[in-house]
Design an enzyme around this catalytic site. Structure first.
Site, PDB file in Angstrom:
ATOM      1  N   TRP A 105      76.313  54.137  51.278  1.00 27.62           N
ATOM      2  CA  TRP A 105      75.604  53.078  52.029  1.00 27.62           C
ATOM      3  C   TRP A 105      74.106  53.342  52.029  1.00 27.62           C
ATOM      4  CZ3 TRP A 105      78.310  49.070  51.926  1.00 27.62           C
ATOM      5  CH2 TRP A 105      79.690  49.079  52.196  1.00 27.62           C
ATOM      6  N   ASP A 175      70.844  52.999  60.113  1.00 22.80           N
ATOM      7  CA  ASP A 175      72.056  52.188  59.948  1.00 22.80           C
ATOM      8  C   ASP A 175      73.129  52.810  60.842  1.00 22.80           C
ATOM      9  OD1 ASP A 175      74.444  51.020  59.171  1.00 22.80           O
ATOM     10  OD2 ASP A 175      74.220  51.431  57.029  1.00 22.80           O
ATOM     11  N   LYS A 199      83.114  47.308  62.754  1.00 29.43           N
ATOM     12  CA  LYS A 199      83.641  48.652  62.974  1.00 29.43           C
ATOM     13  C   LYS A 199      83.783  48.968  64.452  1.00 29.43           C
ATOM     14  CE  LYS A 199      82.308  49.242  58.473  1.00 29.43           C
ATOM     15  NZ  LYS A 199      81.217  49.344  57.531  1.00 29.43           N
TER      16      LYS A 199
END
Ligand SMILES: *Cc1c(COP(=O)(O)O)cnc(C)c1O
Length: 363
Positions: A105, A175, A199
């Site tokens: 990511w 993030d 999530k």
């Protein structure tokens, strides 16, 4: 598995939601609070929705103790769109940004940023398959960088920044897609935080950005209107139609967390769940965790048996027993149990019992 029962879903995302929230949504799905309509059908300019989005924001502010000088934005496009928005909005100074690569990511965010400015990789843990968080010191960063970027919790590899890098005066951007609301954090240590919802927040479709005021208003002139944080900040996330239903469900999750006692309370449960599972794995003859102990995530627990056939057998038998999505990310294989806020402690206890039994039968 009894198909009428709810399963324990260990998916990395989308993942479980609190059952109380799902039941509440079901109860008012067709007729939201005597408005005669569903939130799915409701104008985003209506008084009802105005209350939904305002309550969601103020509850999130309470939960995370977000100071007044930070904007809270409800956006679309997921974590992935934030990779571009961060770069387009925050490189208005020297057009330099420093990135730490701790997994896929972070690498995707870096690749995106490279399109728009002068990007330096300050540290990278690819040498050991991203099983640790690289140590950096203040001197590693370019003092004139517009920001430093980290991925706080590495969903695929099961690592987490248990100590933040010291960036001095350089704004820190994180993030938090897979760890937001899992532990108490000090928002003032960050210039910007973002997280996709699927999530730890709610259904996919809404993305939350928490941005310090001074970071807003420096977007690259070519920035598409939707991708300029200033546009959303000035219109309180109602520049265009927001993901209304996802915001509504996220708002219910925030209320649910506040009712539980806030982040301090859920953090305690999360730490207990993770500790039990890691303890079991570290003492197991079959399962191993490849991640450095001090860098382990309490949200995504990565493990392996060291044998692909055994891993598959485990995933299949676990599924039969009602524990789904225990397969590791397709890029690294192995096994992974994502144990976000909404995974009940009972789910972790029962998984450990199942793993014990599986170990006895297969060693
Ligand atoms: C899932 C995830 C993303 C990507 O999110 P999308 O909403 O699918 O774009 C980004 N970063 C992290 C840390 C993630 O876990």
């Amino acid at each position: 598995m009894n198909k009428k029962e709810r399963v324990f879903n260990f998916s990395a995302g989308p993942s479980m939601l609190p059952i109380d929230v799902i039941n509440e949504v079901a109860a008012e799905l067709a007729n939201y609070q005597e408005s005669g309509q569903s939130v799915m059908e409701m104008s985003h300019r209506s008084a009802e929705f105005d209350k939904i989005i305002k309550d969601a924001e103020s509850d999130l502010r309470k939960l995370m103790n977000i100071p007044e000088n930070y904007k809270v934005l409800f956006l679309q496009g997921g974590g992935t769109t934030q990779f571009s928005m961060v770069a387009l909005n925050f490189m208005g100074g020297t057009h330099k940004a420093d990135y730490i690569i701790t997994g896929q990511w972070a690498k995707k965010a870096y690749t995106e940023a490279c399109k728009y400015g002068d990007i330096k990789v300050v540290a990278n843990s690819e040498d050991k398959k991203y099983t640790y968080i690289p140590k950096v010191s203040k001197d590693d960063f370019r003092p004139d960088a517009d920001y430093v970027y980290i991925c706080e919790n590495n969903t695929i590899y099961g690592t987490h920044y248990n100590e933040l890098p010291d960036t001095g005066e350089i704004p820190l951007v994180a993030d938090m897609s897979s760890c937001i609301l899992s532990q108490e954090i000090d928002v003032t240590k960050y210039a910007a935080i973002f997280a996709g919802a699927q999530k730890n927040i709610g259904p996919a479709g809404v993305t939350i950005a928490i941005i310090r005021d001074d970071m807003i208003g420096k977007a690259h002139p070519m920035t598409p209107v939707y991708m300029d944080y200033k546009v959303h900040a000035e219109k309180d996330s109602l520049y265009n139609t927001p993901p209304c239903f996802a915001i509504y469900v996220a708002g219910k999750v925030f209320k649910h967390l506040l009712d539980m006692g806030g982040i301090k309370a859920i953090e305690k449960v999360n730490l207990r769940k993770a500790e039990k599972l890691y303890n079991f794995i570290d003492n197991s003859k079959l399962f191993k965790c490849p991640v450095a102990k001090e860098d382990r995530s309490i949200m995504n627990v990565v493990m392996v048996t060291g044998n692909d056939v055994m891993d598959k057998k485990f995933v299949d038998e676990a599924k039969e027993a009602g524990f789904i999505n225990l397969k590791g990310h397709r890029s690294i294989g192995g096994l992974r149990a994502s144990i976000y806020n909404a995974m009940p402690e009972e789910g972790v206890d029962k998984l450990i019992e199942f793993m014990k039994k599986f170990e006895e039968e297969n060693i």
